[in-house]
Design a protein around this motif. Structure first.
Motif, mmCIF file in Angstrom:
data_model
loop_
_atom_site.group_PDB
_atom_site.id
_atom_site.type_symbol
_atom_site.label_atom_id
_atom_site.label_comp_id
_atom_site.label_asym_id
_atom_site.label_seq_id
_atom_site.Cartn_x
_atom_site.Cartn_y
_atom_site.Cartn_z
ATOM 1 N N ILE A 55 0.837 -1.205 0.000
ATOM 2 C CA ILE A 55 0.000 0.000 0.000
ATOM 3 C C ILE A 55 0.868 1.250 0.000
ATOM 4 N N LEU A 56 1.894 1.277 0.848
ATOM 5 C CA LEU A 56 2.789 2.444 0.902
ATOM 6 C C LEU A 56 3.442 2.702 -0.454
ATOM 7 N N HIS A 57 3.867 1.647 -1.104
ATOM 8 C CA HIS A 57 4.500 1.808 -2.414
ATOM 9 C C HIS A 57 3.494 2.199 -3.496
ATOM 10 N N LYS A 58 2.296 1.663 -3.419
ATOM 11 C CA LYS A 58 1.282 2.051 -4.392
ATOM 12 C C LYS A 58 0.950 3.538 -4.243
ATOM 13 N N ILE A 59 0.874 4.015 -3.010
ATOM 14 C CA ILE A 59 0.569 5.431 -2.787
ATOM 15 C C ILE A 59 1.715 6.308 -3.302
ATOM 16 N N GLU A 60 2.960 5.895 -3.104
ATOM 17 C CA GLU A 60 4.087 6.657 -3.657
ATOM 18 C C GLU A 60 4.024 6.684 -5.177
ATOM 19 N N ARG A 61 3.613 5.584 -5.769
ATOM 20 C CA ARG A 61 3.465 5.529 -7.228
ATOM 21 C C ARG A 61 2.326 6.435 -7.673
ATOM 22 N N VAL A 62 1.236 6.464 -6.907
ATOM 23 C CA VAL A 62 0.122 7.371 -7.208
ATOM 24 C C VAL A 62 0.630 8.816 -7.168
ATOM 25 N N LYS A 63 1.388 9.164 -6.143
ATOM 26 C CA LYS A 63 1.940 10.525 -6.043
ATOM 27 C C LYS A 63 2.770 10.860 -7.281
ATOM 28 N N GLU A 64 3.608 9.924 -7.666
ATOM 29 C CA GLU A 64 4.465 10.123 -8.834
ATOM 30 C C GLU A 64 3.613 10.362 -10.089
ATOM 31 N N LEU A 65 2.619 9.538 -10.291
ATOM 32 C CA LEU A 65 1.760 9.675 -11.470
ATOM 33 C C LEU A 65 0.944 10.961 -11.433
ATOM 34 N N ILE A 66 0.515 11.385 -10.252
ATOM 35 C CA ILE A 66 -0.201 12.658 -10.121
ATOM 36 C C ILE A 66 0.732 13.806 -10.502
ATOM 37 N N MET A 67 1.980 13.735 -10.039
ATOM 38 C CA MET A 67 2.944 14.801 -10.327
ATOM 39 C C MET A 67 3.249 14.896 -11.827
ATOM 40 N N TYR A 68 3.291 13.767 -12.520
ATOM 41 C CA TYR A 68 3.520 13.774 -13.964
ATOM 42 C C TYR A 68 2.375 14.440 -14.703
ATOM 43 N N ASP A 69 1.170 14.386 -14.122
ATOM 44 C CA ASP A 69 -0.023 15.025 -14.667
ATOM 45 C C ASP A 69 -0.346 14.565 -16.094
ATOM 46 N N GLU A 70 -0.089 13.281 -16.365
ATOM 47 C CA GLU A 70 -0.393 12.738 -17.689
ATOM 48 C C GLU A 70 -1.642 11.858 -17.678
ATOM 49 N N LEU A 71 -1.992 11.326 -16.492
ATOM 50 C CA LEU A 71 -3.129 10.419 -16.374
ATOM 51 C C LEU A 71 -4.173 11.012 -15.433
ATOM 52 N N SER A 72 -5.428 10.694 -15.694
ATOM 53 C CA SER A 72 -6.505 11.100 -14.788
ATOM 54 C C SER A 72 -6.484 10.153 -13.579
ATOM 55 N N LEU A 73 -7.201 10.523 -12.537
ATOM 56 C CA LEU A 73 -7.290 9.641 -11.362
ATOM 57 C C LEU A 73 -7.935 8.309 -11.728
ATOM 58 N N THR A 74 -8.879 8.340 -12.653
ATOM 59 C CA THR A 74 -9.510 7.099 -13.110
ATOM 60 C C THR A 74 -8.469 6.195 -13.761
ATOM 61 N N GLU A 75 -7.630 6.773 -14.614
ATOM 62 C CA GLU A 75 -6.579 5.995 -15.289
ATOM 63 C C GLU A 75 -5.539 5.479 -14.290
ATOM 64 N N ILE A 76 -5.198 6.313 -13.317
ATOM 65 C CA ILE A 76 -4.240 5.896 -12.281
ATOM 66 C C ILE A 76 -4.820 4.747 -11.462
ATOM 67 N N SER A 77 -6.085 4.870 -11.077
ATOM 68 C CA SER A 77 -6.704 3.808 -10.274
ATOM 69 C C SER A 77 -6.741 2.503 -11.052
ATOM 70 N N TYR A 78 -7.012 2.572 -12.340
ATOM 71 C CA TYR A 78 -7.024 1.376 -13.180
ATOM 72 C C TYR A 78 -5.611 0.796 -13.305
ATOM 73 N N LYS A 79 -4.637 1.663 -13.557
ATOM 74 C CA LYS A 79 -3.242 1.242 -13.739
ATOM 75 C C LYS A 79 -2.704 0.532 -12.508
ATOM 76 N N LEU A 80 -3.106 1.002 -11.322
ATOM 77 C CA LEU A 80 -2.601 0.416 -10.079
ATOM 78 C C LEU A 80 -3.574 -0.575 -9.453
ATOM 79 N N ASP A 81 -4.529 -1.014 -10.244
ATOM 80 C CA ASP A 81 -5.452 -2.088 -9.868
ATOM 81 C C ASP A 81 -6.316 -1.773 -8.644
ATOM 82 N N TYR A 82 -6.766 -0.518 -8.545
ATOM 83 C CA TYR A 82 -7.758 -0.181 -7.517
ATOM 84 C C TYR A 82 -9.132 -0.485 -8.090
ATOM 85 N N SER A 83 -10.063 -0.857 -7.229
ATOM 86 C CA SER A 83 -11.402 -1.206 -7.700
ATOM 87 C C SER A 83 -12.162 0.014 -8.200
#
Length: 186
Positions: free
Chosen positions: A124-152
């Motif tokens: 979970i800690l690593h997934k959240i760090e990856r979410v932070k990284e992807l948010i900072m890149y600002d290339e994917l929406s939260l929906t795309e990030i959630s899908y990419k990291l296998d959130y329901s």
């Protein structure tokens, strides 16, 4: 000959180890997170020097079988979450069991005793760090990030993000000084 290295968690670590091996004239056939495959046996003197050199970079040459197994778990999790384009379609427990050819209960118990945190929480800690990284890149929406990291769902990602960081993903996206935690500190 295989050597195992603790705290080797990123590309920079791999580059550092490669450079030091080259300086010492030690040939290797493979270099992965947490391990290096030397093509020739290493002398006791070379091992001592390598140990000292790696220590200067915050890396540790490991010889304890349990510590090596824990580092393999760490390396697999980091590689899976931070380096792969898609997470495995199977449960993390099944993935780790298959990759390490060990019973998950044994892996989980050893990991918790050694790291002081469960494998699940570490993931979970690593997934959240990856979410932070992807948010900072600002290339994917939260929906795309959630899908990419296998959130329901985005709600599931948002709830977990807030539980770990105290912030919503949207609030994190809008703050100026976004803070990420180095992987080796997780």
């Amino acid at each position: 000959m295989k050597l195992y290295i603790q705290n080797m968690v990123c590309l920079c670590c791999k580059m550092t180890v490669a450079a030091e091996l080259k300086k010492m004239g030690l040939a290797y056939s493979g270099l992965e997170l947490g391990e290096v495959h030397l093509t020739n046996p290493i002398t006791k003197k070379e091992k001592t020097l390598l140990k000292r050199t790696l220590h200067d970079y915050g890396l540790e040459l490991m010889e304890d079988k349990k510590a090596i197994l824990v580092e393999k778990i760490v390396a697999l999790i980091i590689s899976m979450i931070h380096d792969s384009e898609e997470l495995p379609t199977m449960n993390f427990s099944v993935f780790l069991t298959n990759q390490l050819n060990q019973d998950y209960h044994t892996l989980s118990t050893l990991f918790s005793q050694t790291k002081g945190v469960t494998i699940e929480h570490f993931i979970i800690l690593h997934k959240i760090e990856r979410v932070k990284e992807l948010i900072m890149y600002d290339e994917l929406s939260l929906t795309e990030i959630s899908y990419k990291l296998d959130y329901s769902s985005v709600a599931h990602l948002s709830n977990q993000f807030k539980k770990v960081t105290g912030l919503t993903p949207t609030f994190f996206k809008n703050i100026k000084n976004k803070k990420r935690i180095p992987l080796e500190s997780l």
